[in-house]
Design a protein around this motif. Structure first.
Motif, PDB file in Angstrom:
ATOM      1  N   LYS A   1      10.848  88.789   5.200  1.00  0.00           N
ATOM      2  CA  LYS A   1      10.350  89.358   6.452  1.00  0.00           C
ATOM      3  C   LYS A   1      11.072  90.652   6.781  1.00  0.00           C
ATOM      4  O   LYS A   1      10.453  91.617   7.254  1.00  0.00           O
ATOM      5  N   MET A   2      12.354  90.700   6.545  1.00  0.00           N
ATOM      6  CA  MET A   2      13.128  91.898   6.821  1.00  0.00           C
ATOM      7  C   MET A   2      12.612  93.081   5.994  1.00  0.00           C
ATOM      8  O   MET A   2      12.490  94.199   6.497  1.00  0.00           O
ATOM      9  N   ALA A   3      12.287  92.835   4.732  1.00  0.00           N
ATOM     10  CA  ALA A   3      11.778  93.899   3.866  1.00  0.00           C
ATOM     11  C   ALA A   3      10.391  94.352   4.295  1.00  0.00           C
ATOM     12  O   ALA A   3      10.042  95.535   4.163  1.00  0.00           O
ATOM     13  N   ARG A   4       9.594  93.437   4.835  1.00  0.00           N
ATOM     14  CA  ARG A   4       8.223  93.781   5.252  1.00  0.00           C
ATOM     15  C   ARG A   4       8.209  94.663   6.487  1.00  0.00           C
ATOM     16  O   ARG A   4       7.395  95.575   6.621  1.00  0.00           O
ATOM     17  N   GLY A   5       9.103  94.401   7.457  1.00  0.00           N
ATOM     18  CA  GLY A   5       9.150  95.180   8.688  1.00  0.00           C
ATOM     19  C   GLY A   5       8.194  94.657   9.738  1.00  0.00           C
ATOM     20  O   GLY A   5       7.449  93.699   9.531  1.00  0.00           O
ATOM     21  N   ARG A   6       8.234  95.294  10.914  1.00  0.00           N
ATOM     22  CA  ARG A   6       7.421  94.878  12.058  1.00  0.00           C
ATOM     23  C   ARG A   6       6.048  95.541  12.017  1.00  0.00           C
ATOM     24  O   ARG A   6       5.944  96.736  11.730  1.00  0.00           O
TER      25      ARG A   6
ATOM     26  N   ASN B   1       4.039  96.128  14.609  1.00  0.00           N
ATOM     27  CA  ASN B   1       3.702  96.932  15.794  1.00  0.00           C
ATOM     28  C   ASN B   1       4.818  97.870  16.225  1.00  0.00           C
ATOM     29  O   ASN B   1       4.635  98.671  17.133  1.00  0.00           O
ATOM     30  N   HIS B   2       6.000  97.776  15.577  1.00  0.00           N
ATOM     31  CA  HIS B   2       7.098  98.703  15.854  1.00  0.00           C
ATOM     32  C   HIS B   2       7.763  99.037  14.528  1.00  0.00           C
ATOM     33  O   HIS B   2       8.851  98.550  14.217  1.00  0.00           O
ATOM     34  N   MET B   3       7.116  99.883  13.732  1.00  0.00           N
ATOM     35  CA  MET B   3       7.609 100.149  12.387  1.00  0.00           C
ATOM     36  C   MET B   3       8.945 100.880  12.406  1.00  0.00           C
ATOM     37  O   MET B   3       9.665 100.903  11.398  1.00  0.00           O
ATOM     38  N   ASP B   4       9.306 101.497  13.551  1.00  0.00           N
ATOM     39  CA  ASP B   4      10.563 102.225  13.643  1.00  0.00           C
ATOM     40  C   ASP B   4      11.737 101.320  14.003  1.00  0.00           C
ATOM     41  O   ASP B   4      12.884 101.764  13.996  1.00  0.00           O
ATOM     42  N   ARG B   5      11.472 100.052  14.338  1.00  0.00           N
ATOM     43  CA  ARG B   5      12.536  99.135  14.725  1.00  0.00           C
ATOM     44  C   ARG B   5      12.804  98.160  13.581  1.00  0.00           C
ATOM     45  O   ARG B   5      11.899  97.465  13.130  1.00  0.00           O
ATOM     46  N   PRO B   6      14.054  98.084  13.114  1.00  0.00           N
ATOM     47  CA  PRO B   6      14.335  97.236  11.948  1.00  0.00           C
ATOM     48  C   PRO B   6      14.349  95.759  12.282  1.00  0.00           C
ATOM     49  O   PRO B   6      14.586  95.350  13.422  1.00  0.00           O
ATOM     50  N   ILE B   7      14.095  94.961  11.267  1.00  0.00           N
ATOM     51  CA  ILE B   7      14.360  93.526  11.326  1.00  0.00           C
ATOM     52  C   ILE B   7      15.705  93.333  10.644  1.00  0.00           C
ATOM     53  O   ILE B   7      15.846  93.589   9.444  1.00  0.00           O
ATOM     54  N   ASP B   8      16.702  92.907  11.398  1.00  0.00           N
ATOM     55  CA  ASP B   8      18.068  92.881  10.903  1.00  0.00           C
ATOM     56  C   ASP B   8      18.835  91.713  11.505  1.00  0.00           C
ATOM     57  O   ASP B   8      18.231  90.779  12.064  1.00  0.00           O
ATOM     58  N   LEU B   9      20.154  91.761  11.403  1.00  0.00           N
ATOM     59  CA  LEU B   9      20.974  90.686  11.936  1.00  0.00           C
ATOM     60  C   LEU B   9      20.778  90.529  13.442  1.00  0.00           C
ATOM     61  O   LEU B   9      20.745  89.399  13.968  1.00  0.00           O
ATOM     62  N   GLY B  10      20.621  91.645  14.151  1.00  0.00           N
ATOM     63  CA  GLY B  10      20.390  91.575  15.587  1.00  0.00           C
ATOM     64  C   GLY B  10      19.095  90.857  15.923  1.00  0.00           C
ATOM     65  O   GLY B  10      19.026  90.100  16.901  1.00  0.00           O
ATOM     66  N   TYR B  11      18.051  91.097  15.132  1.00  0.00           N
ATOM     67  CA  TYR B  11      16.770  90.412  15.308  1.00  0.00           C
ATOM     68  C   TYR B  11      16.972  88.904  15.184  1.00  0.00           C
ATOM     69  O   TYR B  11      16.446  88.115  15.975  1.00  0.00           O
ATOM     70  N   TRP B  12      17.748  88.503  14.187  1.00  0.00           N
ATOM     71  CA  TRP B  12      18.017  87.077  13.958  1.00  0.00           C
ATOM     72  C   TRP B  12      18.768  86.469  15.136  1.00  0.00           C
ATOM     73  O   TRP B  12      18.385  85.413  15.664  1.00  0.00           O
ATOM     74  N   VAL B  13      19.835  87.130  15.569  1.00  0.00           N
ATOM     75  CA  VAL B  13      20.666  86.594  16.647  1.00  0.00           C
ATOM     76  C   VAL B  13      19.859  86.456  17.942  1.00  0.00           C
ATOM     77  O   VAL B  13      20.036  85.493  18.697  1.00  0.00           O
ATOM     78  N   GLU B  14      18.959  87.387  18.203  1.00  0.00           N
ATOM     79  CA  GLU B  14      18.186  87.358  19.438  1.00  0.00           C
ATOM     80  C   GLU B  14      17.164  86.230  19.459  1.00  0.00           C
ATOM     81  O   GLU B  14      16.614  85.914  20.520  1.00  0.00           O
TER      82      GLU B  14
END
Length: 362
Positions: free
Chosen positions: A232-237, A239-252
């Motif tokens: 999922k992280m490699a695929r990206g979002r 509707n917000h392609m400029d915002r990464p899927i990263d550790l912060g995404y997981w924690v939230e």
């Protein structure tokens, strides 16, 4: 009566059949699905489902600067299915509408609030349930731990998705809510996840410190297992392609505070629906090819040093704690002070004791 689900997909092949089978069980009749840039056979599976009369599939290759999800929704608003549908919902493949009224189907939801023309159904964030490996088992059976009934922070906890009766005054489809002409009020009578009157604004948040899932909720399986999260992280979002899927995404999002198994009331019927799809030779072959593709992607990711380090950090990361409500409220106040927004007039039925909704920018 047509009840239409609209979605966009990219590299979601292992999850398509469960998502469609489930929403057919609860009463959706039609699926309008846009796909883009698929490498795992998602588009081929959707083509086969379209040949079988299960979905309508529209290729949606990325063009221009607008995100692919917004491009799809712009196209979908004029599609023949959208023009004919009585009820419409826009949701992603990791979002499952769970109805607590009656037998848990759309008819039960409509009967519970017969005058409602729109439902702002709140997200309930489901965490990883401590699962590390990617498995082909049903998502709804694997991930049963979630956020609590009352949560004000993080802001994501207050987001919702909309199920609404088609109305010509709703001129555009949105990721979270339909849109009117600029400045025009949303028509009809909307209710929240408890069936209480709800004022739909230009915000996708309905922030409240009260319990919110009495009538319905959206089970949001945003993470999956740790291995699956790498893909999922490699695929990206979408509707917000400029915002990464990263550790912060997981924690939230990795909330595992309580067990919520209510969606499993459909488990037998859901398994039967998926097995019926897999009995089709073409769908079965494409599904298992997609499983193999995902396993290869995971193996490749783990050979990359930086991605492996991220994987180990995710494994080491504890469940995201649910903060004391007093602290959640303080963070919310701080956010409003730092980023003030204009509030719409408060409906007369709404009191501070019963709700603490605020409009916040997404």
């Amino acid at each position: 009566m047509m009840r239409l689900m609209i979605t966009t997909m990219r590299d979601e092949a292992p999850f398509i059949l469960e998502w469609i089978a489930y929403h057919r069980l609860i009463g959706f009749t039609d699926f309008l699905i846009y796909s883009n840039d698929c490498a795992d056979g998602t588009d081929a599976m959707l083509d086969r489902l379209a040949e079988l009369g299960i979905v309508t599939h529209v290729p949606n290759p990325r063009r221009g600067r607008k995100t692919v999800q917004w491009q799809a929704l712009t196209r979908a608003r004029n599609h023949r299915l959208t023009r004919r549908a009585e009820w419409i919902m826009v949701a992603d493949v990791d979002e499952f509408l769970v109805i607590h009224a009656g037998e848990g189907r759309l008819d039960d939801l409509f009967a519970a609030v017969p005058d409602a023309t729109g439902f702002a159904v709140p997200w309930r964030m489901f965490g990883s349930s401590g699962r590390i490996r990617f498995e082909e088992e049903l998502v709804t059976a694997q991930f049963t731990r979630a956020a609590p009934d009352r949560m004000l922070w993080p802001l994501r906890a207050g987001q919702f998705k909309s199920l609404f009766r088609r109305d010509p005054r709703l001129v555009r489809l949105g990721v979270h809510r339909p849109l009117t002409e600029e400045g025009e009020p949303v028509p009809g009578q909307w209710v929240d996840g408890n069936g209480r009157p709800f004022t739909l604004t230009d915000s996708s948040f309905a922030v409240t410190a009260q319990e919110r899932y009495g009538l319905a909720q959206i089970n949001h399986y945003a993470l999956g297992s740790t291995e699956n999260f790498l893909v999922k992280m490699a695929r990206g979002r979408p509707n917000h392609m400029d915002r990464p899927i990263d550790l912060g995404y997981w924690v939230e999002r990795n909330f595992n505070a309580i067990e919520d198994r209510r969606i499993l009331r459909y488990l037998d019927g859901l398994r039967a629906g998926v097995e019926a799809f897999l009995a089709d030779d073409v769908l079965g072959r494409l599904y298992w090819q997609a499983i193999a593709w995902r396993r290869r992607r995971i193996a490749e990711a783990l050979t990359d040093h930086q991605q492996f380090l991220l994987f180990t950090r995710l494994v080491q990361c504890p469940d995201t704690p649910v903060l004391p409500m007093e602290l959640q409220m303080e963070l919310h106040r701080m956010r409003l002070q730092a980023h003030p927004v204009k509030k719409p007039p408060r409906p007369r039925h709404e009191t501070d004791a019963d709700t603490q909704r605020r409009d916040v920018n997404s």
